[in-house]
Design a protein around this motif. Structure first.
Motif, PDB file in Angstrom:
ATOM      1  N   TYR A 146      -9.390 -14.637   1.865  1.00  0.00           N
ATOM      2  CA  TYR A 146      -9.999 -15.807   1.235  1.00  0.00           C
ATOM      3  C   TYR A 146      -9.857 -15.787  -0.285  1.00  0.00           C
ATOM      4  N   ARG A 147      -9.296 -14.711  -0.833  1.00  0.00           N
ATOM      5  CA  ARG A 147      -9.078 -14.651  -2.274  1.00  0.00           C
ATOM      6  C   ARG A 147      -7.703 -15.224  -2.600  1.00  0.00           C
ATOM      7  N   ASP A 148      -7.577 -15.731  -3.791  1.00  0.00           N
ATOM      8  CA  ASP A 148      -6.320 -16.326  -4.229  1.00  0.00           C
ATOM      9  C   ASP A 148      -5.465 -15.245  -4.892  1.00  0.00           C
ATOM     10  N   GLN A 149      -4.790 -14.456  -4.088  1.00  0.00           N
ATOM     11  CA  GLN A 149      -3.844 -13.438  -4.550  1.00  0.00           C
ATOM     12  C   GLN A 149      -4.491 -12.460  -5.522  1.00  0.00           C
ATOM     13  N   VAL A 150      -5.693 -12.047  -5.202  1.00  0.00           N
ATOM     14  CA  VAL A 150      -6.413 -11.059  -5.998  1.00  0.00           C
ATOM     15  C   VAL A 150      -6.873  -9.960  -5.055  1.00  0.00           C
ATOM     16  N   GLY A 151      -6.798  -8.706  -5.510  1.00  0.00           N
ATOM     17  CA  GLY A 151      -7.177  -7.582  -4.661  1.00  0.00           C
ATOM     18  C   GLY A 151      -8.258  -6.730  -5.292  1.00  0.00           C
ATOM     19  N   THR A 152      -8.685  -5.707  -4.552  1.00  0.00           N
ATOM     20  CA  THR A 152      -9.742  -4.801  -5.007  1.00  0.00           C
ATOM     21  C   THR A 152      -9.324  -3.361  -4.728  1.00  0.00           C
ATOM     22  N   LEU A 153     -10.069  -2.451  -5.334  1.00  0.00           N
ATOM     23  CA  LEU A 153      -9.872  -1.014  -5.137  1.00  0.00           C
ATOM     24  C   LEU A 153     -11.135  -0.438  -4.511  1.00  0.00           C
ATOM     25  N   LEU A 154     -10.967   0.283  -3.408  1.00  0.00           N
ATOM     26  CA  LEU A 154     -12.105   0.886  -2.702  1.00  0.00           C
ATOM     27  C   LEU A 154     -12.194   2.363  -3.084  1.00  0.00           C
ATOM     28  N   PRO A 155     -13.297   2.803  -3.703  1.00  0.00           N
ATOM     29  CA  PRO A 155     -13.423   4.236  -4.050  1.00  0.00           C
ATOM     30  C   PRO A 155     -13.514   5.100  -2.794  1.00  0.00           C
ATOM     31  N   LEU A 156     -12.768   6.183  -2.800  1.00  0.00           N
ATOM     32  CA  LEU A 156     -12.795   7.144  -1.694  1.00  0.00           C
ATOM     33  C   LEU A 156     -13.402   8.457  -2.193  1.00  0.00           C
TER      34      LEU A 156
ATOM     35  N   ILE B  94      -2.930   4.592  -1.623  1.00  0.00           N
ATOM     36  CA  ILE B  94      -4.017   5.029  -2.488  1.00  0.00           C
ATOM     37  C   ILE B  94      -3.453   5.453  -3.843  1.00  0.00           C
ATOM     38  N   ILE B  95      -4.315   5.442  -4.847  1.00  0.00           N
ATOM     39  CA  ILE B  95      -3.978   5.962  -6.170  1.00  0.00           C
ATOM     40  C   ILE B  95      -5.056   6.969  -6.563  1.00  0.00           C
ATOM     41  N   ILE B  96      -4.689   7.902  -7.440  1.00  0.00           N
ATOM     42  CA  ILE B  96      -5.660   8.837  -8.001  1.00  0.00           C
ATOM     43  C   ILE B  96      -5.723   8.602  -9.512  1.00  0.00           C
ATOM     44  N   VAL B  97      -6.927   8.666 -10.047  1.00  0.00           N
ATOM     45  CA  VAL B  97      -7.172   8.380 -11.464  1.00  0.00           C
ATOM     46  C   VAL B  97      -7.970   9.539 -12.044  1.00  0.00           C
ATOM     47  N   GLY B  98      -7.557  10.043 -13.230  1.00  0.00           N
ATOM     48  CA  GLY B  98      -8.273  11.110 -13.902  1.00  0.00           C
ATOM     49  C   GLY B  98      -8.888  10.635 -15.203  1.00  0.00           C
ATOM     50  N   ASP B  99     -10.014  11.264 -15.599  1.00  0.00           N
ATOM     51  CA  ASP B  99     -10.682  10.880 -16.837  1.00  0.00           C
ATOM     52  C   ASP B  99     -10.859  12.100 -17.733  1.00  0.00           C
ATOM     53  N   ASP B 100     -11.495  11.887 -18.887  1.00  0.00           N
ATOM     54  CA  ASP B 100     -11.648  12.960 -19.872  1.00  0.00           C
ATOM     55  C   ASP B 100     -12.835  13.866 -19.577  1.00  0.00           C
ATOM     56  N   ARG B 101     -13.557  13.640 -18.467  1.00  0.00           N
ATOM     57  CA  ARG B 101     -14.652  14.522 -18.064  1.00  0.00           C
ATOM     58  C   ARG B 101     -14.250  15.469 -16.935  1.00  0.00           C
ATOM     59  N   GLY B 102     -12.996  15.478 -16.568  1.00  0.00           N
ATOM     60  CA  GLY B 102     -12.526  16.382 -15.517  1.00  0.00           C
ATOM     61  C   GLY B 102     -12.681  15.849 -14.114  1.00  0.00           C
ATOM     62  N   HIS B 103     -12.948  14.555 -13.953  1.00  0.00           N
ATOM     63  CA  HIS B 103     -13.119  13.959 -12.627  1.00  0.00           C
ATOM     64  C   HIS B 103     -11.820  13.289 -12.185  1.00  0.00           C
ATOM     65  N   ILE B 104     -11.527  13.407 -10.886  1.00  0.00           N
ATOM     66  CA  ILE B 104     -10.400  12.686 -10.287  1.00  0.00           C
ATOM     67  C   ILE B 104     -10.968  11.801  -9.178  1.00  0.00           C
ATOM     68  N   ILE B 105     -10.668  10.529  -9.236  1.00  0.00           N
ATOM     69  CA  ILE B 105     -11.175   9.555  -8.270  1.00  0.00           C
ATOM     70  C   ILE B 105      -9.993   9.006  -7.482  1.00  0.00           C
ATOM     71  N   SER B 106     -10.121   8.999  -6.157  1.00  0.00           N
ATOM     72  CA  SER B 106      -9.100   8.395  -5.301  1.00  0.00           C
ATOM     73  C   SER B 106      -9.564   7.004  -4.884  1.00  0.00           C
ATOM     74  N   LEU B 107      -8.657   6.037  -4.923  1.00  0.00           N
ATOM     75  CA  LEU B 107      -8.974   4.634  -4.647  1.00  0.00           C
ATOM     76  C   LEU B 107      -7.955   4.076  -3.674  1.00  0.00           C
ATOM     77  N   LYS B 108      -8.447   3.258  -2.734  1.00  0.00           N
ATOM     78  CA  LYS B 108      -7.561   2.634  -1.747  1.00  0.00           C
ATOM     79  C   LYS B 108      -7.260   1.197  -2.163  1.00  0.00           C
ATOM     80  N   LEU B 109      -5.986   0.829  -2.067  1.00  0.00           N
ATOM     81  CA  LEU B 109      -5.560  -0.518  -2.427  1.00  0.00           C
ATOM     82  C   LEU B 109      -5.874  -1.481  -1.293  1.00  0.00           C
ATOM     83  N   SER B 110      -6.414  -2.629  -1.630  1.00  0.00           N
ATOM     84  CA  SER B 110      -6.678  -3.650  -0.616  1.00  0.00           C
ATOM     85  C   SER B 110      -5.354  -4.311  -0.197  1.00  0.00           C
ATOM     86  N   PRO B 111      -5.329  -5.048   0.923  1.00  0.00           N
ATOM     87  CA  PRO B 111      -4.060  -5.626   1.412  1.00  0.00           C
ATOM     88  C   PRO B 111      -3.347  -6.515   0.401  1.00  0.00           C
TER      89      PRO B 111
END
Length: 688
Positions: A301-311, A632-649
């Motif tokens: 129902y979105r107009d060619q826009v997606g989201t990232l789901l934190p894992l 999925i993508i993984i993202v790192g920050d300056d506090r030493g955390h790595i977050i994995s995110l799932k791409l929506s369709p």
């Protein structure tokens, strides 16, 4: 006459019941008396209605052991077909025989024949008994009257009796058969002692319900306690045994015992690793289900826009206060990725770490290596996924071998072997040289691009090119001209042309270089206003590359044209960009305000189709990487955390299949898709 003892049969003493007057055997009164039932204290007290309540149970004639999935081969159809009807009859005993009704003629004949046979047998018995008596009396009469003929009439009388009995058959007396299944009747024939049952009641043992959950921390604490116990026992043994010289045989035995212990520890570590993964899978079951099955249904129902789901979120206590300076997926084991820890604050430099995490165990890293200097970059070899090349802040490069248990690098540069004098910002594995030796490149702020080769357990270095800032020279009083050195920050090699590569500098320029020319550049691009953080070739199109910088921009270039094809302003310093492995038009970028941006040029050429904050505003995102297979993508920050995110369709759209047409897939389709966009941009630029 029989003796008195024979006349009176032996009788056991009887007792007469006072109430009924019946005689009861001795010893039975105490068992026949009514006993008081002992009720447990927790017995339910039911009313008469509840006691009279009936509970029906339906019995079926279905055999529970009958098979339900019998399959037989049908020769008519040539296939195996299941049999629908299964025989539920279970036969326990069979006997072949026939039944004849009593009222029939054959039944009457058999009954009459049986009566005749029974009567003849009884008459024969009577004759035999009388004959025995006559034989017993005969010698007495002969003794008294030797000449008498008393035996003749007796014999004649005997013959008459037998003839009469044979002529008129006697009706046989009906004998009452004993019923062996009736206790009272069986007991009346021969006296049996009553069966005694001895019962006792005991209090049931106390019961308690115990339940507990085993998480990774409890397992870790248990192993730490066990290690402490082993160390204490070793110290006690050392204190007890005096130090003495041991013979060669004893040393060999000790070595073999140590080897066996290490083998056992390796086997135990593998088993515990599997158990830890199973516990974590139960702990993070909801995230695992999302990773495997969840797709955002709202994308329709979105107009060619997606989201990232934190894992999953990956962090380690030993890497606190360190920034994520490098990310790289393993090319063979697609759930394994390496993380480099260091610091971008040049005034607060300390130690560094290299950790390898798996998606199967987000709570604890699979491998852990420490270093005295911060890790600034890393790369995993494609053909040898156990070799990791690392660049440090102090200018050293090192190679870690994951197969070896020790935490020290297998190869490391030094001041004698040509280490860099400034931080190493990027390392890249390359194809083996002519002698099949492993080879990788490094770039540093000292302006050197160095080729490192592993030769006989040593790192041999060769300077490929030294960066210089073009168009700026400084004159020395003696008349000499000095060219200022360019500070390299990022580089990337062409996917098809081996000798060509791009280098980004702190001045904001990008140089197109060749391995064959060490003194000049093939081309120069005035790319950014500040230092170039990342340069990356498109994985499909051979002419397109991308760059990002702290000047808030991401630019896409055609290396044959000196002006960028696309420019995107993200309103914050860009830490890293990465191309998607599944599409030539999709890429991701992360910024220092904690946001992740996903672009798809085929859908929207002007702005991102996903702009989502994935970390706290205080945390600055530093790096991003796409998985090679999973969405999925993984993202790192300056506090030493790595977050994995799932791409929506919507973020990983593939071309839809039309009726009667097959969708073409492959590199050629991706190249054509990006070429179409580039041609549109070129036409617009020519017109303007």
């Amino acid at each position: 006459m029989l003796p008195a003892s024979a006349k009176a049969p032996h009788k056991q003493p009887h007792k007469q019941d006072e109430d009924s007057g019946t005689e009861v055997g001795e010893g039975t009164d105490e068992w026949a008396q009514s006993k008081a039932t002992v009720r447990p204290p927790d017995q339910l007290e039911l009313t008469d209605a509840e006691l009279k309540e009936e509970f029906t149970r339906i019995l079926t004639a279905n055999n529970p052991h009958a098979p339900q999935n019998i399959v037989r081969y049908s020769f008519k159809e040539g296939t195996y077909k299941p049999i629908g009807f299964v025989n539920q009859l279970a036969v326990h005993y069979t006997q072949v025989g026939n039944l004849i009704p009593k009222d029939s003629d054959e039944g009457r004949r058999q009954h009459y024949r049986d009566e005749l046979v029974a009567g003849s047998q009884e008459s024969v018995k009577v004759i035999s008994e009388t004959g025995d008596l006559e034989e017993d009396e005969e010698p007495k009469e002969l003794e008294t009257e030797p000449g008498s003929q008393t035996d003749v009439p007796a014999a004649g009388a005997g013959e008459k009796v037998t003839e009469e009995e044979l002529m008129t058959p006697k009706q046989p007396k009906e004998r009452k058969l004993t019923n062996q299944f009736n206790f009272s009747e069986r007991a009346s024939q021969t006296y049996n002692n009553p069966v005694r049952d001895r019962e006792c009641q005991t209090e049931p043992p106390p019961r308690t319900n115990f339940s507990a959950t085993a998480n990774q921390w409890e397992i870790y604490d248990a192993y730490v306690e066990e290690l402490e116990k082993q160390e204490k026992t070793k110290e006690k043994e050392k204190a007890k045994t005096p130090v003495a010289k041991k013979s060669g045989k004893m040393a060999i035995r000790k070595l073999t015992s140590m080897e066996s212990q290490t083998d056992d520890l390796i086997k135990l570590s593998q088993a515990t690793k599997i158990m830890e993964r199973m516990v974590n899978q139960n702990t993070y079951d909801d995230i695992a289900q999302d990773f495997k099955y969840y797709d955002d249904a709202a994308d329709e129902y979105r107009d060619q826009v997606g989201t990232l789901l934190p894992l999953w979120k990956f962090q380690n206590d030993k890497a606190k206060r360190l920034s994520v300076t490098a990310l790289c997926w393993n090319p063979k084991y697609r759930d394994l990725f390496a993380v480099g820890y260091g610091s971008y604050d040049f005034m607060k430099q300390s130690r560094g770490m290299l950790l390898l995490y798996s998606l199967k165990n987000p709570s604890f890293p699979e491998y852990m290596f420490g270093s005295n200097s911060g890790v600034m970059c890393l790369d995993i070899h494609v053909d040898h996924p156990y070799l990791v090349a690392v660049g440090h802040y102090d200018g050293n490069v090192a190679i870690y071998n994951l197969k070896k248990p020790h935490s020290q690098p297998s190869f490391c540069s030094s001041a004698k072997s040509g280490k860099h004098s400034d931080p190493v910002w990027q390392v890249k594995w390359q194809k083996d040289d002519m002698d099949q030796n492993l080879n990788f490149f490094s770039v540093s702020s000292d302006g050197r691009i160095v080729s490192w080769t592993l030769v006989k357990r040593k790192l041999v270095h060769v300077d490929v090119i030294k960066l210089k800032v073009e168009g700026s020279t400084t004159e020395v009083p003696e008349g000499l001209q000095l060219h200022p050195v360019g500070c390299g920050t990022a580089f990337d090699f062409h996917k098809e042309i081996d000798y060509m590569f791009l280098v980004g500098t702190e001045e904001g320029k990008i140089y197109k270089c060749s391995k064959s020319y060490s003194s000049q550049f093939l081309d120069t691009y005035d790319a950014h206003n500040t230092s170039v953080d990342t340069v990356s070739w498109n994985p499909y199109h051979t002419k397109v590359f991308m760059s990002c910088s702290s000047d808030w921009t991401v630019k896409i270039w055609d290396h044959t044209i000196k002006t960028p094809m696309f420019i995107y302003d993200l309103n914050s310093a860009v830490g890293d960009v990465a191309w998607a492995p599944y599409s030539s038009t999709v890429f991701a970028a992360v910024t220092t305000d904690g946001k992740a941006h996903i672009f798809d040029l085929a859908i929207n050429k002007y702005e991102a189709i996903c702009n989502q904050p994935v970390a706290a505003k205080k945390n600055r995102l530093t790096h991003v990487q796409f998985n090679l297979i999973h969405p999925i993508i993984i993202v790192g920050d300056d506090r030493g955390h790595i977050i994995s995110l799932k791409l929506s369709p919507n973020l990983r759209k593939m071309p839809k299949e039309k009726k009667g047409q097959e969708v073409q897939k492959g590199p050629a389709v991706e190249i054509a898709k990006l070429d179409k966009l580039l041609n549109l941009v070129r036409e617009v630029k020519i017109k303007t």
